[in-house]
Design an enzyme around this catalytic site. Structure first.
Site, PDB file in Angstrom:
ATOM      1  N   CYS A 124       0.880  -1.167   0.000  1.00 18.52           N
ATOM      2  CA  CYS A 124       0.000   0.000   0.000  1.00 18.52           C
ATOM      3  C   CYS A 124       0.911   1.209   0.000  1.00 18.52           C
ATOM      4  O   CYS A 124       1.554   1.517   1.006  1.00 18.52           O
ATOM      5  CB  CYS A 124      -0.922   0.009   1.216  1.00 18.52           C
ATOM      6  SG  CYS A 124      -2.017   1.459   1.257  1.00 18.52           S
ATOM      7  N   CYS A 127      -0.508   4.351   2.485  1.00 15.08           N
ATOM      8  CA  CYS A 127      -0.591   4.214   3.950  1.00 15.08           C
ATOM      9  C   CYS A 127      -0.372   2.753   4.316  1.00 15.08           C
ATOM     10  O   CYS A 127       0.721   2.241   4.137  1.00 15.08           O
ATOM     11  CB  CYS A 127      -1.910   4.760   4.477  1.00 15.08           C
ATOM     12  SG  CYS A 127      -3.373   4.103   3.638  1.00 15.08           S
ATOM     13  N   SER A 128      -1.422   2.080   4.798  1.00 20.58           N
ATOM     14  CA  SER A 128      -1.257   0.674   5.181  1.00 20.58           C
ATOM     15  C   SER A 128      -2.542  -0.105   4.948  1.00 20.58           C
ATOM     16  O   SER A 128      -2.914  -0.944   5.761  1.00 20.58           O
ATOM     17  CB  SER A 128      -0.823   0.568   6.644  1.00 20.58           C
ATOM     18  OG  SER A 128      -1.770   1.185   7.502  1.00 20.58           O
ATOM     19  N   CYS A 129      -3.244   0.173   3.836  1.00 20.00           N
ATOM     20  CA  CYS A 129      -4.445  -0.589   3.510  1.00 20.00           C
ATOM     21  C   CYS A 129      -4.072  -2.060   3.361  1.00 20.00           C
ATOM     22  O   CYS A 129      -3.066  -2.402   2.736  1.00 20.00           O
ATOM     23  CB  CYS A 129      -5.070  -0.062   2.225  1.00 20.00           C
ATOM     24  SG  CYS A 129      -5.771   1.601   2.391  1.00 20.00           S
TER      25      CYS A 129
END
Length: 223
Positions: A124, A127-129
């Site tokens: 991702c 961000c941190s999906c």
């Protein structure tokens, strides 16, 4: 969305060469930027009475109940049941729901199958999906900028740092998760596991294999 293939093709994207130094992929124990941001936002929401502490606690309990064991169960079923495997590849979310795995958000899940000719890697970049309903919380390194950036323009090198050597004739496809679309890697079933039960197969499948940074390994006692 798929953001690219392996680093043999990265010159087409105006990325610099590999002669420059870069940050290593590492795991940090200290709270990161997103951890601190989450704490600040949570405290502000409670202070403004937009959410209650009990409601937030219940949601945290839901998140805590999710772990890579759920994803491993999905992978193992796909290895032993060809019909399920095809349904999973057609619609990852519905495939998971067949096994009683519920989704607490509106995200789409796309399952990407590794083959002898294609290796999938998930990232991702913003961000941190991450497919939390089936894997739980993402590892720290997945959220760090070095991984998020370098996985796109030099995936083969990043995989080597995880101890994963991908032959030059195998294409590496990097898929970039979004707020609404998440990915799960269906790793290749290792040789020598033909007689193993579905439950035993699930014990071989790790979180990192379902992100795509390592393969699933199986070693016999003789090995």
């Amino acid at each position: 969305m798929n953001v690219g293939t392996d680093d043999n093709d990265h010159d087409d994207h105006d990325h610099p060469g590999h002669s420059h130094p870069h940050d290593e992929i590492s795991i940090a124990d200290a709270p990161g930027y997103y951890d601190l941001m989450e704490t600040a936002v949570r405290e502000l929401l409670i202070e403004r009475r937009l959410f209650g502490a009990d409601e937030i606690r219940r949601q945290i309990e839901v998140l805590d109940s999710r772990s890579p064991a759920l994803g491993a169960k999905v992978v193992a079923r796909a290895w032993v049941d060809e019909g399920f495997r095809q349904r999973l590849l057609d619609d990852g979310r519905k495939g998971c729901e067949e096994l009683g795995i519920t989704f607490y958000d509106d995200t789409q899940l796309i399952v990407l199958e590794n083959t002898p000719k294609v290796h999938n890697l998930i990232v991702c970049t913003l961000c941190s999906c991450y497919p939390r309903p089936v894997l739980g919380l993402p590892p720290d390194w997945y959220k760090l900028k070095p991984y998020r950036a370098r996985a796109v323009y030099e995936p083969r090198t990043v995989l080597e740092e995880f101890g994963t050597h991908i032959p030059d004739d195998v294409e590496i496809i990097v898929s970039d998760s979004t707020a609404m679309v998440r990915y799960l890697v269906l790793p290749m079933r290792p040789a020598g596991t033909e007689a193993m039960s579905e439950e035993d197969l699930a014990t071989l499948v790790t979180r990192d294999a379902m992100i795509g940074v390592i393969p699933v390994e199986y070693r016999t006692e003789a090995a």
